[in-house]
Design a protein around this motif. Structure first.
Motif, PDB file in Angstrom:
ATOM      1  N   SER A  74      -0.494   9.279   9.417  1.00  0.00           N
ATOM      2  CA  SER A  74      -0.506   7.832   9.644  1.00  0.00           C
ATOM      3  C   SER A  74       0.419   7.125   8.663  1.00  0.00           C
ATOM      4  CB  SER A  74      -1.929   7.291   9.491  1.00  0.00           C
ATOM      5  OG  SER A  74      -2.378   7.482   8.171  1.00  0.00           O
ATOM      6  N   ASN A  76       0.305   4.053   5.885  1.00  0.00           N
ATOM      7  CA  ASN A  76      -0.617   3.257   5.080  1.00  0.00           C
ATOM      8  C   ASN A  76       0.154   2.151   4.383  1.00  0.00           C
ATOM      9  OD1 ASN A  76      -2.638   5.153   5.716  1.00  0.00           O
ATOM     10  ND2 ASN A  76      -2.166   6.361   3.910  1.00  0.00           N
ATOM     11  N   TYR A  77      -0.493   1.007   4.247  1.00  0.00           N
ATOM     12  CA  TYR A  77       0.091  -0.121   3.529  1.00  0.00           C
ATOM     13  C   TYR A  77      -0.898  -0.612   2.493  1.00  0.00           C
ATOM     14  CZ  TYR A  77       3.319  -0.479   7.486  1.00  0.00           C
ATOM     15  OH  TYR A  77       4.256  -0.230   8.454  1.00  0.00           O
ATOM     16  N   THR A  78      -0.363  -1.005   1.359  1.00  0.00           N
ATOM     17  CA  THR A  78      -1.139  -1.745   0.373  1.00  0.00           C
ATOM     18  C   THR A  78      -0.507  -3.123   0.289  1.00  0.00           C
ATOM     19  OG1 THR A  78      -1.638   0.272  -0.855  1.00  0.00           O
ATOM     20  CG2 THR A  78      -1.965  -1.828  -2.013  1.00  0.00           C
ATOM     21  N   LEU A 101      -5.964  -2.448   1.665  1.00  0.00           N
ATOM     22  CA  LEU A 101      -5.450  -1.147   2.068  1.00  0.00           C
ATOM     23  C   LEU A 101      -5.570  -1.061   3.578  1.00  0.00           C
ATOM     24  CD1 LEU A 101      -4.477   1.751   1.541  1.00  0.00           C
ATOM     25  CD2 LEU A 101      -6.884   2.385   1.244  1.00  0.00           C
ATOM     26  N   LYS A 103      -4.614   1.296   7.091  1.00  0.00           N
ATOM     27  CA  LYS A 103      -4.158   2.547   7.693  1.00  0.00           C
ATOM     28  C   LYS A 103      -3.845   2.249   9.153  1.00  0.00           C
ATOM     29  CE  LYS A 103      -6.742   5.434   4.543  1.00  0.00           C
ATOM     30  NZ  LYS A 103      -7.736   6.478   4.343  1.00  0.00           N
TER      31      LYS A 103
END
Length: 142
Positions: A74, A76-78, A101, A103
């Motif tokens: 996947s 992911n972003y923060t 966070l 996903k």
């Protein structure tokens, strides 16, 4: 427009959305977690936002940074942000820093987890508790 752009656009003027707009960014089986509660599935997330938005006069997130991490499963972003919130019952703004966070799978958010200081959001905005918390912080700082 990418999923992260759609997410940012939605949250930058959150008080203007309809809970149905959440379906444009979240998957049907999303897990949404914040320091208050956990919700599974888009219907539960929409219900949660319906309640929040009914009590909100103004809510805007200023996005400070976005960090992307790609794994073989996947993306992911923060996302770090500042939030300004005005509740209908209280006219003074609550300003809060936090991070989310995310996903993403198949261009939809499947996991959303917010990190922020619940005390700063809730407890420090109740007059008697605010005084008590400030006294405790002063004592711990000395």
């Amino acid at each position: 427009m990418t999923i992260i752009q759609r997410f940012c656009n939605l949250y930058e003027a959150l008080h203007t959305i309809s809970p149905d707009d959440l379906e444009t960014i979240y998957s049907s089986d999303v897990t949404f977690i914040d320091p208050i509660t956990t919700h599974h599935g888009i219907a539960n997330v929409k219900n949660y936002f319906s309640q929040l938005l009914a009590e909100t006069e103004f809510c805007r997130f200023s996005i400070l940074s976005i960090t992307e991490a790609v794994s073989h499963q996947s993306v992911n972003y923060t996302v770090t942000w500042n939030m300004s919130l005005v509740l209908k019952a209280r006219k003074h703004p609550i300003v809060l820093e936090g991070a989310t966070l995310l996903k993403v799978d198949n261009d939809r958010i499947v996991y959303h987890r917010d990190y922020y200081d619940l005390g700063a959001m809730v407890y420090e905005n109740i007059p008697i508790l605010r005084w008590l918390i400030l006294k405790i912080k002063q004592r711990l700082a000395s």
